[in-house]
Write a protein that holds these residues in place. Structure first.
Motif, PDB file in Angstrom:
ATOM      1  N   LEU A   1       2.109  12.367  23.341  1.00 22.83           N
ATOM      2  CA  LEU A   1       1.903  11.585  24.558  1.00 22.83           C
ATOM      3  C   LEU A   1       1.169  10.265  24.316  1.00 22.83           C
ATOM      4  CD1 LEU A   1       1.235  14.391  27.188  1.00 22.83           C
ATOM      5  CD2 LEU A   1       3.269  12.975  26.932  1.00 22.83           C
ATOM      6  N   VAL A   2       0.713  10.040  23.079  1.00 18.05           N
ATOM      7  CA  VAL A   2       0.106   8.749  22.751  1.00 18.05           C
ATOM      8  C   VAL A   2       0.892   8.019  21.656  1.00 18.05           C
ATOM      9  CG1 VAL A   2      -2.205   9.489  23.456  1.00 18.05           C
ATOM     10  CG2 VAL A   2      -1.544   9.629  21.037  1.00 18.05           C
ATOM     11  N   ALA A   3       1.915   8.666  21.104  1.00 15.98           N
ATOM     12  CA  ALA A   3       2.702   8.057  20.025  1.00 15.98           C
ATOM     13  C   ALA A   3       3.395   6.794  20.513  1.00 15.98           C
ATOM     14  CB  ALA A   3       3.737   9.044  19.508  1.00 15.98           C
ATOM     15  N   SER A   4       3.400   5.779  19.657  1.00 22.16           N
ATOM     16  CA  SER A   4       4.067   4.526  19.997  1.00 22.16           C
ATOM     17  C   SER A   4       4.446   3.787  18.724  1.00 22.16           C
ATOM     18  CB  SER A   4       3.159   3.639  20.844  1.00 22.16           C
ATOM     19  OG  SER A   4       3.669   2.325  20.897  1.00 22.16           O
ATOM     20  N   GLN A   5       5.729   3.522  18.574  1.00 18.50           N
ATOM     21  CA  GLN A   5       6.181   2.730  17.431  1.00 18.50           C
ATOM     22  C   GLN A   5       5.617   1.319  17.506  1.00 18.50           C
ATOM     23  OE1 GLN A   5      10.463   2.958  17.313  1.00 18.50           O
ATOM     24  NE2 GLN A   5      10.456   5.137  16.843  1.00 18.50           N
ATOM     25  N   THR A   6       5.540   0.775  18.711  1.00 15.94           N
ATOM     26  CA  THR A   6       4.993  -0.578  18.876  1.00 15.94           C
ATOM     27  C   THR A   6       3.536  -0.619  18.453  1.00 15.94           C
ATOM     28  OG1 THR A   6       6.528  -1.060  20.680  1.00 15.94           O
ATOM     29  CG2 THR A   6       4.559  -2.443  20.544  1.00 15.94           C
ATOM     30  N   ALA A   7       2.755   0.382  18.858  1.00 18.55           N
ATOM     31  CA  ALA A   7       1.339   0.431  18.468  1.00 18.55           C
ATOM     32  C   ALA A   7       1.201   0.534  16.957  1.00 18.55           C
ATOM     33  CB  ALA A   7       0.648   1.598  19.152  1.00 18.55           C
ATOM     34  N   THR A   8       2.013   1.372  16.348  1.00 18.92           N
ATOM     35  CA  THR A   8       1.957   1.544  14.893  1.00 18.92           C
ATOM     36  C   THR A   8       2.311   0.245  14.179  1.00 18.92           C
ATOM     37  OG1 THR A   8       2.498   3.890  15.095  1.00 18.92           O
ATOM     38  CG2 THR A   8       2.878   2.875  12.951  1.00 18.92           C
ATOM     39  N   ARG A   9       3.414  -0.370  14.592  1.00 13.89           N
ATOM     40  CA  ARG A   9       3.863  -1.621  13.962  1.00 13.89           C
ATOM     41  C   ARG A   9       2.851  -2.750  14.132  1.00 13.89           C
ATOM     42  NH1 ARG A   9       8.996  -0.431  16.015  1.00 13.89           N
ATOM     43  NH2 ARG A   9       8.568  -1.688  17.849  1.00 13.89           N
ATOM     44  N   SER A  10       2.201  -2.791  15.293  1.00  3.82           N
ATOM     45  CA  SER A  10       1.317  -3.907  15.621  1.00  3.82           C
ATOM     46  C   SER A  10      -0.152  -3.615  15.343  1.00  3.82           C
ATOM     47  CB  SER A  10       1.480  -4.274  17.101  1.00  3.82           C
ATOM     48  OG  SER A  10       2.829  -4.582  17.382  1.00  3.82           O
ATOM     49  N   GLY A  11      -0.458  -2.414  14.865  1.00  6.38           N
ATOM     50  CA  GLY A  11      -1.848  -2.061  14.591  1.00  6.38           C
ATOM     51  C   GLY A  11      -2.693  -1.932  15.841  1.00  6.38           C
ATOM     52  N   ILE A  12      -2.075  -1.503  16.947  1.00  8.33           N
ATOM     53  CA  ILE A  12      -2.785  -1.364  18.217  1.00  8.33           C
ATOM     54  C   ILE A  12      -3.370   0.049  18.327  1.00  8.33           C
ATOM     55  CG2 ILE A  12      -2.510  -1.310  20.736  1.00  8.33           C
ATOM     56  CD1 ILE A  12      -0.224  -3.373  20.367  1.00  8.33           C
ATOM     57  N   ASP A  13      -4.653   0.118  18.653  1.00  6.53           N
ATOM     58  CA  ASP A  13      -5.307   1.410  18.869  1.00  6.53           C
ATOM     59  C   ASP A  13      -4.865   1.936  20.232  1.00  6.53           C
ATOM     60  OD1 ASP A  13      -6.951   3.633  19.067  1.00  6.53           O
ATOM     61  OD2 ASP A  13      -8.816   2.480  19.175  1.00  6.53           O
ATOM     62  N   ASN A  14      -4.217   3.089  20.229  1.00 13.83           N
ATOM     63  CA  ASN A  14      -3.731   3.678  21.482  1.00 13.83           C
ATOM     64  C   ASN A  14      -4.467   4.986  21.783  1.00 13.83           C
ATOM     65  OD1 ASN A  14      -1.991   3.373  23.723  1.00 13.83           O
ATOM     66  ND2 ASN A  14      -0.691   5.021  22.936  1.00 13.83           N
ATOM     67  N   THR A  15      -5.755   5.010  21.512  1.00 13.90           N
ATOM     68  CA  THR A  15      -6.576   6.194  21.756  1.00 13.90           C
ATOM     69  C   THR A  15      -7.033   6.194  23.212  1.00 13.90           C
ATOM     70  OG1 THR A  15      -7.369   6.104  19.481  1.00 13.90           O
ATOM     71  CG2 THR A  15      -8.635   7.457  21.034  1.00 13.90           C
ATOM     72  N   PRO A  16      -6.719   7.271  23.961  1.00  9.27           N
ATOM     73  CA  PRO A  16      -7.145   7.316  25.363  1.00  9.27           C
ATOM     74  C   PRO A  16      -8.632   7.637  25.497  1.00  9.27           C
ATOM     75  CG  PRO A  16      -6.003   9.345  24.776  1.00  9.27           C
ATOM     76  CD  PRO A  16      -5.930   8.440  23.578  1.00  9.27           C
ATOM     77  N   GLY A  17      -9.231   7.097  26.556  1.00 10.42           N
ATOM     78  CA  GLY A  17     -10.607   7.442  26.891  1.00 10.42           C
ATOM     79  C   GLY A  17     -10.655   8.805  27.585  1.00 10.42           C
ATOM     80  N   ALA A  18     -11.849   9.224  27.977  1.00  9.28           N
ATOM     81  CA  ALA A  18     -12.045  10.558  28.562  1.00  9.28           C
ATOM     82  C   ALA A  18     -11.239  10.755  29.843  1.00  9.28           C
ATOM     83  CB  ALA A  18     -13.533  10.793  28.822  1.00  9.28           C
ATOM     84  N   ALA A  19     -11.221   9.761  30.728  1.00  7.87           N
ATOM     85  CA  ALA A  19     -10.490   9.902  31.997  1.00  7.87           C
ATOM     86  C   ALA A  19      -8.989  10.006  31.738  1.00  7.87           C
ATOM     87  CB  ALA A  19     -10.795   8.735  32.931  1.00  7.87           C
ATOM     88  N   ALA A  20      -8.474   9.155  30.863  1.00  2.43           N
ATOM     89  CA  ALA A  20      -7.046   9.203  30.535  1.00  2.43           C
ATOM     90  C   ALA A  20      -6.701  10.526  29.864  1.00  2.43           C
ATOM     91  CB  ALA A  20      -6.660   8.026  29.652  1.00  2.43           C
ATOM     92  N   LEU A  21      -7.593  11.036  29.048  1.00  3.47           N
ATOM     93  CA  LEU A  21      -7.355  12.322  28.382  1.00  3.47           C
ATOM     94  C   LEU A  21      -7.239  13.450  29.411  1.00  3.47           C
ATOM     95  CD1 LEU A  21      -6.980  13.691  25.678  1.00  3.47           C
ATOM     96  CD2 LEU A  21      -9.462  13.899  25.510  1.00  3.47           C
ATOM     97  N   ARG A  22      -8.102  13.438  30.408  1.00  5.02           N
ATOM     98  CA  ARG A  22      -8.001  14.445  31.491  1.00  5.02           C
ATOM     99  C   ARG A  22      -6.670  14.302  32.222  1.00  5.02           C
ATOM    100  NH1 ARG A  22     -13.389  13.004  32.009  1.00  5.02           N
ATOM    101  NH2 ARG A  22     -12.955  11.572  33.709  1.00  5.02           N
TER     102      ARG A  22
END
Length: 153
Positions: free
Chosen positions: A14-35
């Motif tokens: 649910l957090v995987a992203s080819q764009t994030a991987t290619r662009s070096g973008i941190d796609n780690t959700p915070g606590a609220a998004a994780l809930r």
């Protein structure tokens, strides 16, 4: 080891992203998004059951602000809150068939969009809000159209 949110859905998918991987973008959700992602995974389990237990192929779930900007997402996207997923269920049927089945169900969603004939967008209401059960379709050059429909013309 994938971090399970529910029986069939992991945080990693649910957090995987080819764009994030290619662009070096941190796609780690915070606590609220994780809930919210846990709630989203629970609703996706309902969808999976509704569709006869077939696998859902998630193409987009949570998007950090940087990732959302990189993919041209709406500034108000439910993906930013961990409240939306884009997916297909090819073993069930077409994207249109999948969206119509969900629309006809009692699943509590906020927004269901048949997008470009290519995927289903399922968005949940924010915690404490009443789901609108809004059904839309969008195709190249149409903008959003009411209902879950086939491409006009």
């Amino acid at each position: 080891m994938p971090r399970s949110l529910t029986e069939h859905f992991t945080l990693d998918e649910l957090v995987a992203s080819q764009t994030a991987t290619r662009s070096g973008i941190d796609n780690t959700p915070g606590a609220a998004a994780l809930r919210n992602l846990k709630s989203l995974a629970e609703v996706l389990e309902e969808v999976r059951t509704l569709l006869g237990g077939v696998s859902l192929l998630i193409s987009s779930g949570y998007r950090s602000p940087a990732l959302n900007a990189a993919v041209g997402g709406s500034a108000k996207s439910a993906h930013l809150l961990g409240l939306a997923a884009d997916f297909t269920a090819p073993k069930f049927g077409t994207v249109l068939q999948t969206a119509k089945k969900i629309a006809a169900s009692g699943i509590a969603y906020d927004q269901l969009i048949h997008e470009y004939g290519a995927w289903v967008h399922l968005g949940l209401a924010a915690p404490g809000m009443v789901p609108r059960r809004q059904n839309l379709s969008i195709f190249q050059g149409t903008g959003y159209l009411p209902g879950i429909i086939a491409k006009p013309g």
